[in-house]
Scaffold this motif. Structure first.
Motif, PDB file in Angstrom:
ATOM      1  N   LEU A  40      89.280  24.407  85.974  1.00 16.79           N
ATOM      2  CA  LEU A  40      88.900  25.808  85.759  1.00 16.79           C
ATOM      3  C   LEU A  40      87.547  25.853  85.058  1.00 16.79           C
ATOM      4  CD1 LEU A  40      92.341  26.924  84.358  1.00 16.79           C
ATOM      5  CD2 LEU A  40      91.369  27.715  86.529  1.00 16.79           C
ATOM      6  N   PHE A  41      86.793  26.909  85.318  1.00 18.40           N
ATOM      7  CA  PHE A  41      85.459  27.049  84.728  1.00 18.40           C
ATOM      8  C   PHE A  41      85.270  28.462  84.187  1.00 18.40           C
ATOM      9  CE2 PHE A  41      85.355  23.774  87.902  1.00 18.40           C
ATOM     10  CZ  PHE A  41      84.624  22.760  87.317  1.00 18.40           C
ATOM     11  N   VAL A  42      84.722  28.529  82.982  1.00 13.09           N
ATOM     12  CA  VAL A  42      84.288  29.793  82.405  1.00 13.09           C
ATOM     13  C   VAL A  42      82.912  29.571  81.785  1.00 13.09           C
ATOM     14  CG1 VAL A  42      86.614  30.665  81.930  1.00 13.09           C
ATOM     15  CG2 VAL A  42      85.415  29.313  80.185  1.00 13.09           C
ATOM     16  N   VAL A  43      82.240  30.647  81.464  1.00 13.44           N
ATOM     17  CA  VAL A  43      80.931  30.562  80.808  1.00 13.44           C
ATOM     18  C   VAL A  43      80.998  31.456  79.568  1.00 13.44           C
ATOM     19  CG1 VAL A  43      78.442  30.856  81.054  1.00 13.44           C
ATOM     20  CG2 VAL A  43      79.825  30.206  83.046  1.00 13.44           C
ATOM     21  N   PRO A  44      81.350  30.887  78.432  1.00 13.70           N
ATOM     22  CA  PRO A  44      81.552  31.707  77.235  1.00 13.70           C
ATOM     23  C   PRO A  44      80.241  32.302  76.720  1.00 13.70           C
ATOM     24  CG  PRO A  44      82.562  29.532  77.010  1.00 13.70           C
ATOM     25  CD  PRO A  44      81.666  29.471  78.197  1.00 13.70           C
ATOM     26  N   LEU A  45      80.354  33.511  76.221  1.00 14.05           N
ATOM     27  CA  LEU A  45      79.238  34.195  75.575  1.00 14.05           C
ATOM     28  C   LEU A  45      79.666  34.544  74.150  1.00 14.05           C
ATOM     29  CD1 LEU A  45      78.208  36.601  78.468  1.00 14.05           C
ATOM     30  CD2 LEU A  45      77.346  34.294  77.993  1.00 14.05           C
ATOM     31  N   ALA A  46      78.658  34.680  73.286  1.00 11.13           N
ATOM     32  CA  ALA A  46      78.959  34.765  71.857  1.00 11.13           C
ATOM     33  C   ALA A  46      79.936  35.895  71.548  1.00 11.13           C
ATOM     34  CB  ALA A  46      77.671  34.936  71.064  1.00 11.13           C
ATOM     35  N   ALA A  47      79.657  37.077  72.061  1.00 10.21           N
ATOM     36  CA  ALA A  47      80.503  38.218  71.721  1.00 10.21           C
ATOM     37  C   ALA A  47      80.144  39.395  72.603  1.00 10.21           C
ATOM     38  CB  ALA A  47      80.321  38.593  70.249  1.00 10.21           C
ATOM     39  N   ASP A  48      81.012  40.366  72.592  1.00  4.80           N
ATOM     40  CA  ASP A  48      80.764  41.612  73.304  1.00  4.80           C
ATOM     41  C   ASP A  48      79.390  42.168  72.954  1.00  4.80           C
ATOM     42  OD1 ASP A  48      80.741  44.172  74.287  1.00  4.80           O
ATOM     43  OD2 ASP A  48      82.425  44.889  73.092  1.00  4.80           O
ATOM     44  N   GLU A  49      79.085  42.206  71.667  1.00  8.51           N
ATOM     45  CA  GLU A  49      77.835  42.825  71.227  1.00  8.51           C
ATOM     46  C   GLU A  49      76.650  41.876  71.292  1.00  8.51           C
ATOM     47  OE1 GLU A  49      80.447  42.140  69.431  1.00  8.51           O
ATOM     48  OE2 GLU A  49      79.878  41.204  67.524  1.00  8.51           O
ATOM     49  N   ASN A  50      76.864  40.632  71.735  1.00 11.54           N
ATOM     50  CA  ASN A  50      75.795  39.635  71.803  1.00 11.54           C
ATOM     51  C   ASN A  50      76.076  38.711  72.984  1.00 11.54           C
ATOM     52  OD1 ASN A  50      73.526  38.130  71.172  1.00 11.54           O
ATOM     53  ND2 ASN A  50      74.617  36.863  69.670  1.00 11.54           N
ATOM     54  N   ARG A  51      75.744  39.186  74.177  1.00 11.24           N
ATOM     55  CA  ARG A  51      76.199  38.532  75.405  1.00 11.24           C
ATOM     56  C   ARG A  51      75.255  37.417  75.836  1.00 11.24           C
ATOM     57  NH1 ARG A  51      78.903  43.695  78.615  1.00 11.24           N
ATOM     58  NH2 ARG A  51      80.097  44.416  76.814  1.00 11.24           N
ATOM     59  N   VAL A  52      75.205  36.391  75.002  1.00 10.46           N
ATOM     60  CA  VAL A  52      74.399  35.201  75.274  1.00 10.46           C
ATOM     61  C   VAL A  52      75.234  33.984  74.902  1.00 10.46           C
ATOM     62  CG1 VAL A  52      72.217  36.399  74.846  1.00 10.46           C
ATOM     63  CG2 VAL A  52      73.372  35.235  72.960  1.00 10.46           C
ATOM     64  N   PRO A  53      74.886  32.817  75.445  1.00 11.17           N
ATOM     65  CA  PRO A  53      75.631  31.613  75.068  1.00 11.17           C
ATOM     66  C   PRO A  53      75.547  31.357  73.565  1.00 11.17           C
ATOM     67  CG  PRO A  53      74.297  31.206  77.019  1.00 11.17           C
ATOM     68  CD  PRO A  53      73.885  32.547  76.494  1.00 11.17           C
ATOM     69  N   VAL A  54      76.619  30.847  73.017  1.00  6.64           N
ATOM     70  CA  VAL A  54      76.661  30.552  71.588  1.00  6.64           C
ATOM     71  C   VAL A  54      75.566  29.530  71.258  1.00  6.64           C
ATOM     72  CG1 VAL A  54      78.056  29.613  69.717  1.00  6.64           C
ATOM     73  CG2 VAL A  54      79.124  31.042  71.496  1.00  6.64           C
ATOM     74  N   ASP A  55      74.707  29.877  70.319  1.00  9.39           N
ATOM     75  CA  ASP A  55      73.605  29.018  69.890  1.00  9.39           C
ATOM     76  C   ASP A  55      72.664  28.633  71.031  1.00  9.39           C
ATOM     77  OD1 ASP A  55      74.629  29.035  67.281  1.00  9.39           O
ATOM     78  OD2 ASP A  55      75.931  27.320  67.718  1.00  9.39           O
ATOM     79  N   GLY A  56      72.605  29.436  72.048  1.00 13.39           N
ATOM     80  CA  GLY A  56      71.708  29.155  73.164  1.00 13.39           C
ATOM     81  C   GLY A  56      72.101  27.935  73.978  1.00 13.39           C
ATOM     82  N   ARG A  57      73.357  27.557  73.872  1.00 19.94           N
ATOM     83  CA  ARG A  57      73.845  26.360  74.569  1.00 19.94           C
ATOM     84  C   ARG A  57      74.454  26.794  75.901  1.00 19.94           C
ATOM     85  NH1 ARG A  57      78.611  22.515  72.137  1.00 19.94           N
ATOM     86  NH2 ARG A  57      78.319  20.721  73.519  1.00 19.94           N
ATOM     87  N   PHE A  58      73.573  26.877  76.901  1.00 19.06           N
ATOM     88  CA  PHE A  58      74.017  27.351  78.219  1.00 19.06           C
ATOM     89  C   PHE A  58      74.802  26.258  78.929  1.00 19.06           C
ATOM     90  CE2 PHE A  58      73.597  27.750  82.782  1.00 19.06           C
ATOM     91  CZ  PHE A  58      73.811  29.102  83.015  1.00 19.06           C
ATOM     92  N   ALA A  59      76.037  26.549  79.275  1.00 11.94           N
ATOM     93  CA  ALA A  59      76.876  25.593  80.019  1.00 11.94           C
ATOM     94  C   ALA A  59      78.131  26.291  80.493  1.00 11.94           C
ATOM     95  CB  ALA A  59      77.267  24.410  79.117  1.00 11.94           C
ATOM     96  N   ALA A  60      78.696  25.733  81.542  1.00  7.65           N
ATOM     97  CA  ALA A  60      80.061  26.109  81.895  1.00  7.65           C
ATOM     98  C   ALA A  60      81.011  25.265  81.062  1.00  7.65           C
ATOM     99  CB  ALA A  60      80.312  25.871  83.377  1.00  7.65           C
TER     100      ALA A  60
END
Lengths: 100, 341
Positions: free
Chosen positions: B247-267
């Protein structure tokens, strides 16, 4: 009943192909656009929303004047009609009316 | 040959590969238009959904991915109903029906390979509709899952609905999911972002929701949270490689901050059905990357191939179920949809 030519923008190519001008007939601008949509049915959903209103960011130009088609506008031979995309609406915000 | 269709805010592109390592870029299709979904009808006809801030949404058909004709009688609510804002998804059933999910939330069905469309009235006119409320992403039916006479419709910001009678009736199925609307109408007010089912057991569905990642083992009657190892529960896409079960997801920091956590882009990947998650393999950018992946911008080929498109216009692919990733050629406008066609 007047016969006139409606000019179409290139951006409508996915709806009507390479057509840039369509000869239409009608006593009013509204009738002329109805004839346009009868000739090119795909334009019905591109120019008008489901309530039949001209889409918010679509311009209909009649003799160099924008019209929202709120009342019948008589059309005379030699009148000019054009469909244009407004300067608004191109960013996508009008398409994705609610962003993901 | 693998062909990846990439729909963006401004046109679509096709990427072709014989070996899943080198790719040729073809396009653009629909230059200047938003392309929001791709599909395939049972007769082989390709389907594409376009949208335009000027000229609204529409359905196009093609025999070959290059010559496209817009259909005149596309999905439409009618003059007294909701407005058709965007086309989100095409799903073709085994018996050849094409289901189209749209915003404002609705589903339409075509029995002639996409030429004409009829509303799925039991969903579009659901008794709870008056209480449906849009979220930040609007109100869209973005996924349709099919299993014989059973059907699931996932709609943001409403929830998952299931039909057990081939679409004649629908019932909300969201028990166990945290609601998006405090004190909302019972059964609705759940902001599902994406769902994916196990093709071998349709009772098992995974769900990326506004409020976290969930799984059901009973067709949606009950859901449990499955986020162990994830840096955040928020995100949009969820996908499954059916060969490996990954399974694959792409987590984002939060509803109010829709970017990868710490700029760590990955599935992020789960190899145990969602019980635990970790970064999927290697190959992700080393530099801070604050782009995201939209719900439609992920595709799988069922044999280890997974493809992602980012809001920054980059494409990422794996051919080994997520062990190694490569960036595909080109930078594109904001990617809305990725599909194998």
């Amino acid at each position: 009943m007047a016969t006139t030519t409606v000019r179409l923008p290139r951006v409508l190519e996915p709806a009507v192909g390479a057509v840039r001008e369509v000869t239409v007939s009608g006593a009013t601008v509204q009738e002329a656009l109805a004839d346009l949509c009868a000739q090119h049915p795909t334009l019905t959903v591109r120019l008008f929303d489901e309530a039949g209103e001209l889409r918010r960011h679509v311009l209909c130009i009649h003799n160099a004047q924008a019209t929202r088609l709120t009342q019948p506008e008589p059309l005379a031979d030699g009148d000019e009609l054009a469909i244009l995309p407004a300067v608004s609406g191109g960013s996508g915000d009008g398409r994705f009316e609610h962003r993901r | 040959m693998t062909t990846l269709a990439v729909g963006t805010d401004k046109g679509a592109w096709l990427l072709h590969s014989d070996d899943q390592r080198s790719w040729a870029v073809d396009g653009p299709l629909f230059p200047g238009w938003g392309v929001t979904a791709f599909g395939r009808a049972a007769d082989g006809t390709y389907l594409a959904a376009t949208g335009s801030g000027w000229f609204g949404p529409g359905v196009h058909r093609s025999p070959d991915l290059h010559a496209w004709d817009q259909v005149a009688a596309g999905p439409a609510f009618g003059d007294s109903g909701p407005r058709l804002e965007q086309i989100w998804t095409f799903t073709t059933s085994l018996d050849g029906r094409v289901f189209c999910g749209v915003a404002e939330a609705g589903v339409f069905v075509s029995d002639d390979h996409g030429v004409t469309w009829e509303p799925l009235r039991a969903f579009n006119g659901h008794p709870t509709r008056a209480a449906w409320q849009p979220g930040a992403g609007g109100m869209c039916a973005h996924r349709v899952l099919l299993d014989g006479d059973r059907m699931w419709v996932a709609a943001s910001a409403i929830g998952v609905f299931r039909s057990d009678d081939a679409g004649a009736t629908f019932v909300p199925r969201n028990d166990g999911v945290e609601g998006a609307v405090p004190d909302g109408e019972p059964g609705i007010g759940y902001c599902v972002h994406a769902v994916v089912a196990d093709p071998a057991n349709a009772d098992v569905i995974w769900r990326q929701d506004h409020k976290g990642v969930y799984r059901t083992d009973d067709g949606g009657d009950s859901w449990e949270r499955i986020e162990r190892g994830l840096p955040a529960g928020f995100g949009f896409p969820i996908a499954r490689d059916d060969a490996s079960g990954a399974l694959f997801v792409v987590p984002l920091a939060a509803d109010e901050n829709r970017v990868p956590v710490d700029g760590r882009f990955a599935a992020w990947r789960s190899l145990d059905g969602g019980d635990s998650w970790s970064v999927a393999g290697k190959g992700w950018p080393d530099e801070p990357t604050y782009t995201s992946v939209l719900r439609g911008a992920i595709a799988t080929d069922g044999d280890g191939g997974v493809y992602l498109g980012s809001t920054g216009g980059e494409l990422w692919a794996t051919a080994d179920a997520g062990d190694t990733w490569q960036r595909l050629p080109g930078r594109y406008p904001r990617i809305a949809t990725v599909a194998l066609v």
